[in-house]
Write a protein that holds these residues in place. Sequence first.
Motif, PDB file in Angstrom:
ATOM      1  N   ASP A  28       0.665  -1.140   0.272  1.00  0.00           N
ATOM      2  CA  ASP A  28       0.770  -0.030  -0.076  1.00  0.00           C
ATOM      3  C   ASP A  28       0.976   1.367   0.122  1.00  0.00           C
ATOM      4  O   ASP A  28       1.656   1.724   0.893  1.00  0.00           O
ATOM      5  CB  ASP A  28      -1.116   0.396   1.346  1.00  0.00           C
ATOM      6  CG  ASP A  28      -1.985   1.137   1.750  1.00  0.00           C
ATOM      7  OD1 ASP A  28      -1.925   1.608   0.389  1.00  0.00           O
ATOM      8  OD2 ASP A  28      -2.912   1.113   2.360  1.00  0.00           O
ATOM      9  N   PRO A  29       0.693   2.189  -0.862  1.00  0.00           N
ATOM     10  CA  PRO A  29       1.921   3.407  -0.989  1.00  0.00           C
ATOM     11  C   PRO A  29       1.897   4.093  -0.016  1.00  0.00           C
ATOM     12  O   PRO A  29       2.111   4.667   0.468  1.00  0.00           O
ATOM     13  CB  PRO A  29       1.334   4.175  -2.486  1.00  0.00           C
ATOM     14  CG  PRO A  29       0.337   3.314  -2.943  1.00  0.00           C
ATOM     15  CD  PRO A  29      -0.405   1.983  -2.071  1.00  0.00           C
ATOM     16  N   HIS A  30      -0.117   3.716   0.514  1.00  0.00           N
ATOM     17  CA  HIS A  30      -0.160   5.127   1.999  1.00  0.00           C
ATOM     18  C   HIS A  30      -0.095   4.088   3.308  1.00  0.00           C
ATOM     19  O   HIS A  30      -0.325   4.975   3.844  1.00  0.00           O
ATOM     20  CB  HIS A  30      -1.196   5.672   1.318  1.00  0.00           C
ATOM     21  CG  HIS A  30      -1.603   6.656   0.002  1.00  0.00           C
ATOM     22  ND1 HIS A  30      -0.630   7.649  -0.126  1.00  0.00           N
ATOM     23  CD2 HIS A  30      -1.850   6.005  -0.795  1.00  0.00           C
ATOM     24  CE1 HIS A  30      -1.368   8.180  -1.384  1.00  0.00           C
ATOM     25  NE2 HIS A  30      -1.519   7.033  -2.410  1.00  0.00           N
ATOM     26  N   GLY A  31       0.641   2.864   2.722  1.00  0.00           N
ATOM     27  CA  GLY A  31       0.446   2.324   4.287  1.00  0.00           C
ATOM     28  C   GLY A  31       1.467   3.007   5.222  1.00  0.00           C
ATOM     29  O   GLY A  31       2.205   3.403   4.958  1.00  0.00           O
ATOM     30  N   ASP A  32       1.231   2.410   6.268  1.00  0.00           N
ATOM     31  CA  ASP A  32       2.128   2.790   7.463  1.00  0.00           C
ATOM     32  C   ASP A  32       2.945   2.282   7.816  1.00  0.00           C
ATOM     33  O   ASP A  32       2.135   0.770   8.555  1.00  0.00           O
ATOM     34  CB  ASP A  32       0.691   3.276   8.719  1.00  0.00           C
ATOM     35  CG  ASP A  32       1.830   3.787   9.777  1.00  0.00           C
ATOM     36  OD1 ASP A  32       2.991   4.399   9.317  1.00  0.00           O
ATOM     37  OD2 ASP A  32       0.975   4.461  10.581  1.00  0.00           O
ATOM     38  N   GLY A  98      -0.164  -5.017   9.439  1.00  0.00           N
ATOM     39  CA  GLY A  98       1.251  -5.479  10.058  1.00  0.00           C
ATOM     40  C   GLY A  98       1.600  -5.845  11.813  1.00  0.00           C
ATOM     41  O   GLY A  98       2.260  -5.932  11.655  1.00  0.00           O
ATOM     42  N   LEU A  99       0.287  -5.949  12.627  1.00  0.00           N
ATOM     43  CA  LEU A  99       0.694  -5.726  13.648  1.00  0.00           C
ATOM     44  C   LEU A  99       0.046  -7.226  14.109  1.00  0.00           C
ATOM     45  O   LEU A  99      -0.758  -8.390  13.464  1.00  0.00           O
ATOM     46  CB  LEU A  99      -0.408  -4.783  14.745  1.00  0.00           C
ATOM     47  CG  LEU A  99      -0.498  -5.297  16.182  1.00  0.00           C
ATOM     48  CD1 LEU A  99       0.903  -5.429  16.446  1.00  0.00           C
ATOM     49  CD2 LEU A  99      -1.106  -4.878  16.682  1.00  0.00           C
ATOM     50  N   CYS A 100       1.060  -8.139  14.020  1.00  0.00           N
ATOM     51  CA  CYS A 100       1.416  -9.454  14.549  1.00  0.00           C
ATOM     52  C   CYS A 100       0.697 -10.481  14.965  1.00  0.00           C
ATOM     53  O   CYS A 100       0.035  -9.354  16.691  1.00  0.00           O
ATOM     54  CB  CYS A 100       3.001 -10.265  14.695  1.00  0.00           C
ATOM     55  SG  CYS A 100       3.401 -12.140  14.265  1.00  0.00           S
ATOM     56  N   ARG A 101       0.075 -10.855  15.161  1.00  0.00           N
ATOM     57  CA  ARG A 101      -0.781 -11.313  16.777  1.00  0.00           C
ATOM     58  C   ARG A 101      -0.178 -11.937  17.921  1.00  0.00           C
ATOM     59  O   ARG A 101      -0.457 -11.539  18.786  1.00  0.00           O
ATOM     60  CB  ARG A 101      -1.750 -13.410  15.982  1.00  0.00           C
ATOM     61  CG  ARG A 101      -2.696 -14.276  16.625  1.00  0.00           C
ATOM     62  CD  ARG A 101      -3.003 -15.307  16.351  1.00  0.00           C
ATOM     63  NE  ARG A 101      -2.275 -16.186  15.932  1.00  0.00           N
ATOM     64  CZ  ARG A 101      -1.353 -16.961  16.913  1.00  0.00           C
ATOM     65  NH1 ARG A 101      -1.577 -17.117  17.887  1.00  0.00           N
ATOM     66  NH2 ARG A 101      -0.134 -17.540  15.933  1.00  0.00           N
ATOM     67  N   LYS A 102       1.004 -12.765  17.061  1.00  0.00           N
ATOM     68  CA  LYS A 102       1.791 -12.998  18.717  1.00  0.00           C
ATOM     69  C   LYS A 102       2.203 -11.887  19.812  1.00  0.00           C
ATOM     70  O   LYS A 102       2.243 -11.830  20.170  1.00  0.00           O
ATOM     71  CB  LYS A 102       2.992 -13.391  18.108  1.00  0.00           C
ATOM     72  CG  LYS A 102       3.021 -15.339  18.050  1.00  0.00           C
ATOM     73  CD  LYS A 102       4.199 -16.091  17.283  1.00  0.00           C
ATOM     74  CE  LYS A 102       3.263 -17.491  17.277  1.00  0.00           C
ATOM     75  NZ  LYS A 102       5.679 -18.177  16.935  1.00  0.00           N
TER      76      LYS A 102
END
Length: 137
Positions: A28-32, A98-102
């Motif tokens: 995503d070009p606008h993704g954080d 992007g935030l991992c489940r673990k």
Amino acid sequence: MVEPVPFPIRKECPPGACTCNRDRVLHDPHGDIRILRLTQAEEKRLIARIETISSFADLKHIAELMQAQLGILLQIAPSLHEVRTVRGINIQLAERPGLCRKTRQSIPAAIRRCLEKNPDIAYAILNAHDLLGGGYL
């Protein structure tokens, strides 16, 4: 083709093991992409730092740094039901790509361990939500 990022990023989770949508963030070009800075080594450092928190002010400071540097929103509030132990305090990380489940499990677990070692912080959380009427022992 994904542009190279100027910092090390978290390795991809095994297929089917996580729902972090890491690739969606990268494409995503606008993704954080700040969240991807939290490599496994950095996560271990963060967990160790959280476990050494000694005051409510320090906990708030760490939460602010996580928000500013990684885009992670930490939410800590007493349960709607009775709070008898630190398990009665809700600790959640807001969902985000992007935030991992673990990671979503390990950070709250580290905060709970910190609260168990430092009950004054738990009392301060309750007091911040006015559950103790402005004072605690």
